[in-house]
Enzyme design. Structure first.
Site, mmCIF file in Angstrom:
data_model
loop_
_atom_site.group_PDB
_atom_site.id
_atom_site.type_symbol
_atom_site.label_atom_id
_atom_site.label_comp_id
_atom_site.label_asym_id
_atom_site.label_seq_id
_atom_site.Cartn_x
_atom_site.Cartn_y
_atom_site.Cartn_z
ATOM 1 N N HIS A 22 1.656 -8.982 -8.707
ATOM 2 C CA HIS A 22 0.998 -10.217 -8.283
ATOM 3 C C HIS A 22 1.785 -11.440 -8.761
ATOM 4 C CE1 HIS A 22 -2.535 -12.710 -7.210
ATOM 5 N NE2 HIS A 22 -2.117 -13.466 -8.221
ATOM 6 N N GLU A 23 2.096 -11.465 -10.039
ATOM 7 C CA GLU A 23 2.816 -12.614 -10.580
ATOM 8 C C GLU A 23 4.248 -12.685 -10.058
ATOM 9 O OE1 GLU A 23 1.242 -14.885 -11.992
ATOM 10 O OE2 GLU A 23 -0.615 -13.735 -12.209
ATOM 11 N N HIS A 26 4.301 -14.695 -6.860
ATOM 12 C CA HIS A 26 4.377 -16.147 -7.104
ATOM 13 C C HIS A 26 5.782 -16.538 -7.548
ATOM 14 C CE1 HIS A 26 0.109 -16.635 -6.665
ATOM 15 N NE2 HIS A 26 -0.216 -15.930 -7.738
#
Length: 452
Positions: A22-23, A26
Site C-alpha cells: 500500500h505504502e 504512494h
C-alpha cells in the site's frame, strides 16, 4: 508453534505484506510525479531499523506494525527550502495529488490480483461440491445426495468453497437461485432453490443450513464405534463397520441411521442392515430395540456410537494454468470487490449482522493462522481478500483515509480552489472520531467472538 504465537506471527506477516505494498503505491507514484519522499515507514512508533537511501529517503521499520506511512515534502507540515518548492506535494497539480493518494488502494488491488493468480497456479486444495444430504428447501427443489453442484446462479462452483459462498449470498438476498447440478449418471439439470422462503431470523452464520444442503465431506461417516452390551447390534456389528443401508434405505452419514432405524421399528420385525467390513459387503439381520437415551427418552435404536474420525481428506483442487489464470484472477478480484461492497450494503440495510461484518485484529489474527495452517494457496487467498478489504476501506470518503483526501481534492478540482484550513481541520476531527468508532466496534466484536 502455539495457536497464540501462530496467530500473532501470521497476522504480522499479513499486515507487513499489505501495508508495504500500500505504502509503496504512494511512494512509487509520488516519485514519478517529482515529489520528494522524506520517509517510507512500515509501522508506527520507535524505529527498529533505519536506512538512508541514495535517493534521500529514510526507510524505516517501526515497532508497531499496525500500519505505515509515506512522509512527503510538504509546506503545510514543515519549512521547505526555495530550491525544493517544485518537489513539494502541495505544489503539485491536483490531478497528480489525486493520483498519488489513489495509488495506495490501487497497489492493494493489484496485489490482490497477483496473489489470486499465484493461488490459482499453485492450486488450492478443497472439497468437491457434492451434496451429501438434501432436506427442506433443497429436497423440495429435487436435489439429492450425490448431486455435484456445477454452478449457483452465474457463479461457477469448481469446489465447495465457491458453492458455499454463492449460496450464502443468495440466502442473504432472499432470492430464488438456480443450481446447475450433475447427477450420478452424468446428466445435468437445473434446480431452483426457493430461498425467498427462508425465515428472516436466519443470519449469515446459518445460511447454508437454511438451504437444507449438507456437503458430502460434512457428513459424519457411518462408522460403528462402541457397541452397548445387550443391544440389537451386540454380537452382530463390530467396531469399524461402515453402515451403508438399513432396511434398503441408503445411509450417507451417521445421522441417517436413527431415522432409518425408527422407520424399521415402526414397520415391526427384523430388517437387513448392510455394512462394509474389511473390504467385504455384508447384509446382517437385526431387530431394533428400545434404548434409554441421556435425556431420559426411550426410542428404538441399534445401540451404537459413532467412531471418532479426523477431518476428511480434501478431494478437489482449484488449479488453473499460468496463462488461463490471468483472466481468472481478474474475474476473481472483481468478484471479491463486488461481494465486499454488497456486504457493506447488506450491513447498512440490516440483512447481515455488523457483529459478523466488522472484524478486529484478534479475529484477523485467528483467521490468518487458520488459513496459513491449510497451506500456501489458502493463505494467498486470505491475503488477497484482506488486500481488497484494505483498498476499499481506504477509499471510504472519511477524512484521514485516502478516500477522504480524494474527496478534498475532488472538491478542489470542481471549485478551482482548495478547502479552507478550518473545513479541513473539522474534517480531520470527524474522520478521527469515525475511525475511533469503527475500531471500537471491531474490538467489541473481537471480545464477543472470544466470549462465544
Amino acid at each position: 508453534m502455539s495457536t497464540f504465537l501462530g496467530s500473532l506471527w501470521w497476522m504480522l506477516v499479513a499486515l507487513g505484506v499489505l501495508v508495504t505494498f500500500h505504502e509503496f503505491g504512494h511512494f512509487w507514484v509520488a516519485r514519478r510525479c517529482g515529489v520528494k519522499v522524506l520517509r517510507f515507514s512500515i509501522g508506527f512508533g520507535r524505529p527498529l531499523w533505519t536506512r538512508l537511501g541514495k535517493d534521500g529517503t529514510e526507510y524505516v521499520v517501526a515497532a508497531l506494525p499496525l500500519g505505515g506511512y509515506v512522509r512527503m515534502l510538504d509546506e503545510r507540515e514543515d519549512h521547505v527550502a526555495a530550491h525544493q518548492l517544485d518537489q513539494a506535494f502541495n505544489r503539485k497539480p491536483v490531478l497528480q495529488r489525486m493520483a498519488i493518494v489513489a495509488a495506495g488502494p490501487a497497489a492493494n488491488l493489484l496485489l490482490a490480483f497477483a496473489l489470486l493468480w499465484a493461488m490459482l497456479v499453485i492450486g488450492r486444495p478443497d472439497y468437491a461440491p457434492v451434496i451429501g444430504k438434501a432436506t427442506g428447501i433443497a429436497a423440495e427443489a429435487g436435489l439429492r445426495s450425490g448431486d455435484r453442484i456445477l454452478a449457483v446462479g452465474e457463479r461457477e462452483t469448481p469446489t465447495w468453497s465457491e458453492a458455499g459462498m454463492a449460496l450464502t449470498v443468495a440466502v442473504l438476498d432472499r432470492q430464488p437461485v438456480a443450481l446447475r447440478v450433475q447427477r450420478g449418471d452424468g446428466s445435468t439439470s437445473t434446480r431452483t432453490l426457493a430461498l425467498d422462503r427462508v425465515p428472516a431470523t436466519i443470519d449469515e452464520l446459518r445460511a447454508i443450513e437454511a438451504t437444507g444442503l449438507v456437503a458430502r465431506h460434512q457428513l459424519r461417516p457411518a462408522l460403528v464405534g462402541s457397541i452397548n452390551p445387550g443391544s440389537a447390534a451386540w454380537g452382530v456389528l463390530a467396531e469399524g463397520d461402515r453402515i451403508t443401508a438399513v432396511d434398503a434405505t441408503r445411509i450417507a452419514g451417521f445421522d441417517d441411521i436413527a431415522p432409518a432405524v425408527a422407520a424399521l421399528a415402526a414397520r415391526g420385525g427384523p430388517g437387513m442392515v448392510e455394512i462394509e467390513r474389511d473390504g467385504e459387503r455384508l447384509a446382517l439381520e437385526m431387530t431394533p430395540a428400545s434404548i434409554t437415551y441421556p435425556d431420559g427418552s426411550r426410542r428404538p435404536g441399534l445401540g451404537i456410537t459413532n467412531a471418532a474420525t479426523s477431518a476428511p481428506a480434501t478431494d478437489a483442487v482449484l488449479r488453473i494454468g499460468p496463462i488461463a489464470a490471468v483472466p481468472a484472477a481478474v474475474r476473481e478480484t472483481g468478484f471479491q470487490i463486488r461481494q465486499l461492497v454488497e456486504m457493506v450494503g447488506r450491513a447498512f440495510s440490516g440483512k447481515v449482522s455488523v457483529q459478523n461484518t466488522v472484524a478486529g485484529p484478534l479475529t484477523i489474527a485467528q483467521a490468518a493462522n487458520d488459513f496459513a495452517s491449510r497451506g500456501t494457496a489458502w493463505f494467498l487467498n486470505f491475503l488477497a481478500l484482506l488486500s481488497v478489504s484494505l483498498a476499499l476501506i481506504n477509499l471510504l470518503p472519511i477524512p484521514v483515509l485516502d478516500g477522504g483526501h480524494l474527496l478534498y481534492y475532488l472538491i478542489e478540482l470542481v471549485t478551482g480552489r482548495p478547502l479552507g484550513e478550518r473545513a479541513m481541520a473539522a474534517g480531520q476531527y470527524l474522520g478521527l472520531a469515525l475511525i475511533a468508532g469503527l475500531m471500537g466496534l471491531a474490538f467489541y466484536n473481537d471480545i464477543l467472538h472470544l466470549v462465544s
